[in-house]
Write an enzyme that holds these catalytic residues in place. Structure first.
Site, short mmCIF file in Angstrom:
data_model
loop_
_atom_site.label_atom_id
_atom_site.label_comp_id
_atom_site.label_asym_id
_atom_site.label_seq_id
_atom_site.Cartn_x
_atom_site.Cartn_y
_atom_site.Cartn_z
CG ASP A 16 -2.07 0.95 1.11
OD1 ASP A 16 -2.33 1.44 -0.02
OD2 ASP A 16 -2.73 1.23 2.13
CG ASN A 64 -8.08 -2.07 -4.92
OD1 ASN A 64 -7.20 -2.91 -4.74
ND2 ASN A 64 -8.26 -1.05 -4.08
C1 IPE Z 1 -5.45 -2.69 -0.08
O1 IPE Z 1 -5.12 -1.36 -0.23
C2 IPE Z 1 -5.47 -3.39 -1.41
C3 IPE Z 1 -4.18 -3.53 -2.09
C4 IPE Z 1 -3.02 -3.16 -1.62
C5 IPE Z 1 -4.25 -4.17 -3.38
P1 IPE Z 1 -6.22 -0.22 -0.39
O2 IPE Z 1 -5.48 1.04 -0.57
O3 IPE Z 1 -7.19 -0.60 -1.43
O4 IPE Z 1 -6.94 -0.26 1.04
P2 IPE Z 1 -7.78 0.84 1.79
O5 IPE Z 1 -8.78 1.38 0.84
O6 IPE Z 1 -6.82 1.91 2.23
O7 IPE Z 1 -8.39 0.13 2.96
C1 IPE Z 2 -1.71 0.24 -3.34
O1 IPE Z 2 -1.44 1.59 -3.46
C2 IPE Z 2 -1.88 -0.41 -4.69
C3 IPE Z 2 -3.24 -0.85 -5.00
C4 IPE Z 2 -4.29 -0.74 -4.23
C5 IPE Z 2 -3.44 -1.43 -6.31
P1 IPE Z 2 -2.61 2.67 -3.39
O2 IPE Z 2 -2.99 3.03 -4.79
O3 IPE Z 2 -3.73 2.19 -2.53
O4 IPE Z 2 -1.85 3.87 -2.70
P2 IPE Z 2 -2.46 4.92 -1.69
O5 IPE Z 2 -3.05 4.16 -0.55
O6 IPE Z 2 -3.51 5.69 -2.46
O7 IPE Z 2 -1.31 5.77 -1.28
MG MG Z 3 -4.08 2.40 -0.55
#
Ligand code: IPE
Ligand code: IPE
Ligand code: MG
Length: 240
Positions: A16, A64
């Site tokens: 993340d 997502n």
């Molecule tokens: C969790 O991260 C999913 C992945 C890393 C693929 P998110 O960024 O989607 O999670 P939330 O929304 O902060 O809980």
């Molecule tokens: C995690 O990075 C990757 C996926 C969920 C695919 P994010 O895109 O959630 O990054 P933040 O949380 O917005 O920084």
């Molecule tokens: Mg994220």
């Protein structure tokens, strides 16, 4: 120093912070996902060289899909880029690729590369690299229940005979699918302290390591630090 005798057999990661990494640099979100893929490549190599049997990464959750079509398309395109650039090396390192989640609804180019990666690495006996893709922990449990219910309807098992072990076997991580079992350690980057629907059943006794590092900045050294933290934990499993 890492105790090589006590390396966890299964490490799961919530990768993340790609978005925030890009925001900090005033770059588009995709630059963050790109940098995240590069970080992932290095962690895969490191995990494999440490003798970890299973590495599971959260690449795309069932939630997502709420993101913009542009971002979702970009993430799926990265799967194509990743397989095209890395499959040869993964195979040379005897890595076996598995997917946790139903990837059949992804764009055809992504499905094509996933099928290729699965087929090419199918018989490899090195590290198993599980990619959680369109994965959700609740969906995972729902699917296991559906499979078990079908067995009951067919008269193959009795409903009152369903055990925790049988539920585990029907999850994506279970013996009827990727067969990697439960992670001893779950790492989440970017400072968020939640599971976000990752491996809900499987994490019952996992150790958690949270780090403020954004995923693209997560280096093999930081991965080792997380393993070291894990090795300092006292796992009791409800006993004394
Ligand atoms: C969790 O991260 C999913 C992945 C890393 C693929 P998110 O960024 O989607 O999670 P939330 O929304 O902060 O809980
Ligand atoms: C995690 O990075 C990757 C996926 C969920 C695919 P994010 O895109 O959630 O990054 P933040 O949380 O917005 O920084
Ligand atoms: Mg994220």
């Amino acid at each position: 120093m890492l105790d090589m005798e006590r390396i966890p057999t299964h490490v799961a990661i919530v990768m993340d912070g790609n978005g925030r990494w890009a925001d900090k640099r005033r770059l588009p979100k995709m630059a963050g996902h790109n940098a995240g893929m590069k970080a992932m490549k290095e962690i895969v190599k490191k995990a494999s060289s440490l003798g970890i049997k299973n590495l599971t990464v959260y690449a795309f959750s069932t939630e997502n899909w709420k993101r913009s079509a542009e971002e979702i398309g970009g993430i799926f395109k990265l799967i194509v880029v990743y397989v095209d650039s890395e499959l040869r090396e993964l195979h040379e390192n005897h890595v076996r690729v598995q997917i946790l989640g139903d990837y059949s609804g992804l764009p055809t180019a992504s499905v094509d590369r996933i099928r290729r990666a699965l087929a090419v690495t199918e018989k490899n006996t090195g590290m198993q690299f599980n990619i959680a893709l369109n994965y959700g922990g609740r969906d995972d449990i729902r699917r296991a229940v559906t499979e078990l219910a079908a067995l009951v309807v067919e008269g193959k098992i009795k409903s009152e005979e369903i055990t925790e072990e049988m539920i585990g076997e029907h999850l994506w991580t279970g013996k009827f699918h990727a067969n990697c079992g439960d992670p001893e350690l779950i790492i989440r980057t970017s400072g968020e302290m939640r599971l976000s629907n990752y491996l809900l059943w499987q994490s019952a006794y996992s150790e958690f390591v949270f780090t403020d590092t954004l995923w693209p900045d997560f280096t093999p050294e930081k991965f080792e630090e997380a393993l070291l933290e894990y090795q300092g934990r006292n796992r009791r499993f409800g006993g004394r």
